[in-house]
Scaffold this motif. Sequence first.
Motif, PDB file in Angstrom:
ATOM      1  N   GLU A  92     -10.008  -5.848   3.475  1.00  0.00           N
ATOM      2  CA  GLU A  92      -8.662  -5.745   2.721  1.00  0.00           C
ATOM      3  C   GLU A  92      -7.817  -7.039   3.142  1.00  0.00           C
TER       4      GLU A  92
ATOM      5  N   GLU B 100       0.866  -1.327   0.041  1.00  0.00           N
ATOM      6  CA  GLU B 100       0.029  -0.024   0.053  1.00  0.00           C
ATOM      7  C   GLU B 100       0.775   1.155   0.060  1.00  0.00           C
TER       8      GLU B 100
ATOM      9  N   THR C  94       1.242  -1.239  -5.048  1.00  0.00           N
ATOM     10  CA  THR C  94      -0.323  -0.780  -4.546  1.00  0.00           C
ATOM     11  C   THR C  94      -1.058  -0.732  -5.867  1.00  0.00           C
TER      12      THR C  94
END
Length: 1004
Positions: A553, A230, A266
């Motif tokens: 997630e 991320e 990401t």
Amino acid sequence: MSTPADHAPGTLVRARDRDWVVLPGTTEELVLAQPLDGDREFVAALFPDEVREPGFGRPQALPGEAGDFASASLLRTALRIASTAGAGPFRSLNAVAVEPRRYQLVPLMMALRMDPVRLLIGDDVGIGKTVESALIARELMEQGSARNMTVLCSPSLAEQWQRELRDKFGMEPELVLPSTAARLQKAIDDPYRSIFDHYPVTVVSTDFIKQDERRDAFRRHCPDVLIVDEAHTCVGTGGNEQQKRYELLSVLADRTERDRHLILVTATPHSGDPQAFAKLTGLLDPSLRTLDTGRPADRDKLARHFVQRRRHDIKRYVGQDTPFPEDRDTQDALYRLDADYARFVADILAYTRHQVRAPGGDHHQRMSWWTALTLLRCVLSSPAAAAATLRTRSLIAATRTPAEADKLGRAAAFELTDDETAEGMDVVPGSLPDEDAATAEKPRKGRTSEARALSDFADRADALAGPGTDAKLRILVDRVKRQLVDGYDPIVFCHYIPTAEYVARHLKEELGRNASVEAVTGTLHPDARQARVDELTARRGRHVLVATDCLSEGVNLQEHFGAVIHYDLSWNPTRHLQRAGRVDRFGQPRRRVREITVYDTDTGIDGLVLKVLIQKHKDIADQTGVAVLVPDQGRGVLEALASALLLRGGQPEGQLTLDFEDDLDFGRAREALHKEWESAAERESKVLTKFAHSGLRPEEVEAELDALRQALGDPGDIATFTRESLAQLGAQPIGDARDRGFKAPVAPLPTGLKHALGFYEDADQTAAPGGAARAKAKGRARTAPRDLVFREDLPVARGEHALSRTDPAVRALARYLLDAAVDTGLPPEERPARRLGVIRTAAVDRRTVLLLARYRFRLTLPGRTATDEPRVLVADDAQVLAWRTGDDGSRAWLSDEETAALLTATPDLNTLPALRDQQAARAAGELGDDEIHDLLAARGQLLADRLRDAHQRVREAAGQRGRERGAAAVRRIDVQPSGDPDLLGVYVYLSAPAAQQPASGGDR
């Protein structure tokens, strides 16, 4: 100390009743060795006086030893599967427990052309970025370019990363979190040795390590490979936390201090902010920060460091289809509030407006503002969330400054944080003012007027619970039942913990025995969340999972669920994308998935958020192919919405209908947001296609993939091998291709194979030395016989196996067949693979002999830096060679193409036992001829030269071919044969017409 010549790396020795391959690091006192079967879990230190000559000799033509075509084919495939020390340039693929899709190898190929690796992986949600980045790290460590690695991620994803690295990549990562760091450091004998020096693989909380007191130590000891998950949360202008993360990464990425491998991961590299994207790419190379992606030359430079694919780019890639869902069926589930609930919402709205408009200082006003908004969100979520927040002390009321109140308020009301983690976001924010929190439990007359009012509201919320008075709950029950009838097990996403628990409780009552229902919320530790999901899906029948965004997630749920229901809208569009991504991803067995959004038509609040943010996000992605984050997280339009709701709304008391379309400030904010958003998407879409194939030509990728396919074998071969091996051992597979696999009983299998698979007859065997450890490593320690379940492809459910060469059960079966083929003392029914075979086939017109040989090589690779000692590795490679016997008895050696065609030959006639034994004995005797010995030696040197060229080729960086350091590293790569090859099997092919009687003179 010097290494004895007869114990050089790669040579074969015998000790402890088995054969071993000598490894680098052997000294005069100890011989480091690995079992010949390639099981890398076991490396032993042998004493020189227990080492003998190897017992692995040539095939012996004993009576009845020769097998048929099937037994020969099993041995060849078993050898290829059992090998874990591949000699080719992609060494990691021999050792990982996952078979990457072909498109997932593109980032690996890009990485091997860099020194150091500086790569941004921006693939879409569900494509497999974890596999791609971990594969690069494993390859760098296998080849000696790195000694250790760290993954930086949010705390909520740490356990997921640990499981992926452990289960799929054979690593043993340690979690470095606030709860584990002290324990890990204490376990190190040397108090001055860092955690990151001691443990080769670590998974670290970014927010834990970025703190000032830990950042400098991490900078000094950060491993050779750094993966940042991320990565987009580490750049931008979100706030102080983002700035700290960026400062940390900037130091770690500084190549003047150390040439560290850096992999940024990401799904949303484009935040809509060009400066943020420039900062992100600038971490890879400072010169990338000033690039203009509108210029072709600059795009070419960026393409060497950036790979970004959408599903349509890789759904079919180089001849391989990837099973993504073909479509997502989106539906709206609209409802109107029941009369009592509508009056309750209207009264709450009137109360919050009064609180916000009351006079007070700036800090008091900001607290009232955010508390009012969060209260409204809880009331519209569920009666349970409303009651809980009305009886809970306000988190915002505990702040001391307006800025602090704004930070906490935005996170709670708008789900806008500068780290984008869902951890802790499902807790109700509370509504009781700080001064009233201590009086909440007092008798009613002892409380303040505000506390009494909130208590009355809480009691009203309690009375509204249940499908009789809650229309939102009723429509959910209806939609869940519809999904179950249609064959879809749904995931219901809620915003708050009380809502999820409330929904789960009522769904259990409504569904009864028709489906199992469980709730997973932030009250559970991440490991416990996965365990709760596993427990639910292990039950027979249909399943309904109710969850907060703690599961939006990092958890793959596509194996068991095919629909997502948004019970509560998230006001962050990225969160909706993440929710749907739990089921709409690679490995989803359904062709269509479903996404259902529940919202009311009375207030208009959720409908407006859906239209302005969530639907706009989807429309932009559909039109441009780019998933661009909402600019500034939509703060402007959300705050304009809140102002219209609380400051400018003027509905009469008890009236609920709200109209935002006529609010000028809200209209201007919406128009400005959409204009900026569309502009960012258009800008990024113009350069997207440049990075879809990573700057590599498809034919270039195809050439490398062909070599990989030859080394790894065809998946169809693995399935045939597994079926036939189990059948030959008495465990007849049940099922067909329509079942995506098959199952086989464990009970008939030989005891040694059962133990290798982790099945034991009793608890004593499980507790024996090595038994429990191996069973734990394979994920089970079971004493009751059960079925082995195999599936055609990944992903597979826990306890099942993929028909892949890297699956532990498939590899255990292959190793057993290799060991059993050598052990002539075993009963024939326990030895389905044979080292000798004779078949009659129309594929040859004269006697042809095929030889199965295993070569070992010493592979010398450059160290991490020019001053490091080269790393010497042991590798092996299985080869098949064949010769055709002429009329005069001479041998004509077949080309590689002719030999490959020979492997596909099928028997056409049975072979008489006497003829089989005669031909097997003749072929075994020929193995001692000097001609064959010389040809095998020449073949070994040819293979070594080819392997060296392959290793050098993948390291030659495109556009950097002449770099001094890279050229020097390539020159230091060397591959040499190590000893004579193992002659594993020899197989005779006789022409079908002439083989009915022994031939005299020439052979046909």
